[in-house]
Write a protein that holds these residues in place. Sequence first.
Motif, PDB file in Angstrom:
ATOM      1  N   ASP A  12       0.805  -1.211   0.000  1.00  0.00           N
ATOM      2  CA  ASP A  12       0.000   0.000   0.000  1.00  0.00           C
ATOM      3  C   ASP A  12       0.844   1.270   0.000  1.00  0.00           C
ATOM      4  N   ILE A  14       2.848   4.360  -1.058  1.00  0.00           N
ATOM      5  CA  ILE A  14       2.809   5.213  -2.242  1.00  0.00           C
ATOM      6  C   ILE A  14       4.218   5.727  -2.472  1.00  0.00           C
ATOM      7  N   TYR A  16       5.292   7.580  -5.117  1.00  0.00           N
ATOM      8  CA  TYR A  16       5.300   8.569  -6.189  1.00  0.00           C
ATOM      9  C   TYR A  16       4.740   9.891  -5.679  1.00  0.00           C
ATOM     10  N   LYS A 120       3.163  12.582 -12.803  1.00  0.00           N
ATOM     11  CA  LYS A 120       3.407  11.542 -11.809  1.00  0.00           C
ATOM     12  C   LYS A 120       4.894  11.229 -11.826  1.00  0.00           C
ATOM     13  N   GLU A 122       7.632   8.878 -10.172  1.00  0.00           N
ATOM     14  CA  GLU A 122       7.863   7.676  -9.373  1.00  0.00           C
ATOM     15  C   GLU A 122       9.342   7.593  -9.031  1.00  0.00           C
ATOM     16  N   LYS A 157      -7.238   6.102  -6.803  1.00  0.00           N
ATOM     17  CA  LYS A 157      -5.799   5.991  -7.080  1.00  0.00           C
ATOM     18  C   LYS A 157      -5.446   4.756  -7.882  1.00  0.00           C
ATOM     19  N   ASN A 158      -6.365   3.805  -7.994  1.00  0.00           N
ATOM     20  CA  ASN A 158      -6.108   2.634  -8.849  1.00  0.00           C
ATOM     21  C   ASN A 158      -5.989   3.008 -10.325  1.00  0.00           C
ATOM     22  N   ILE A 161      -2.366   3.315 -11.604  1.00  0.00           N
ATOM     23  CA  ILE A 161      -1.506   2.136 -11.724  1.00  0.00           C
ATOM     24  C   ILE A 161      -1.450   1.745 -13.201  1.00  0.00           C
TER      25      ILE A 161
END
Length: 162
Positions: A12, A14, A16, A120, A122, A157-158, A161
């Motif tokens: 779980d 995060i 990024y 985004k 990462e 937030k999915n 991905i």
Amino acid sequence: MAIHKLDLDEFDEIDYYLIAIHTTLEDYRLAYFINQHLPINLSKSKDEIHISIKEGETQFSRFYFDDEDNFISWNLIQNKNEVIGKKEIINQDLFSNSTQEVATKVFLLPELKKVDYFLKIESDEDDLKINEILTKLKTIKSLSTVYVVDTETIKSKNNLIF
């Protein structure tokens, strides 16, 4: 016999940063200006982000750069798009049973409808200078607002991905 446990909280995490960008620029022009102001080279990705809703299916454009030296990947993602569907209209007149095209706005992150694009970033590193990146992005004249989004508050937030 040894027992091995998996801690699901590790998945779980995060890893990024999400920067919201408000602008009227087209995606390719925005990528060009970001490339000029940051030491990256965003390019159009063939892997667009697909979202399906009941009205139809849509794709969000994506620009990508993988900084292998610093172990950072950059994604510029479109937040707004349209799904054009056909709606059948049944009337009792001359134009009965006609079809009409209806455009429905679709958002990658529906809770942030006013945002035009997301950057985004990462990174596994905790020392990423996000404030320095924001300062450089704010120097682009065509951007209205640039800010970091709190990723803990995002419900969808999915969709990020990919």
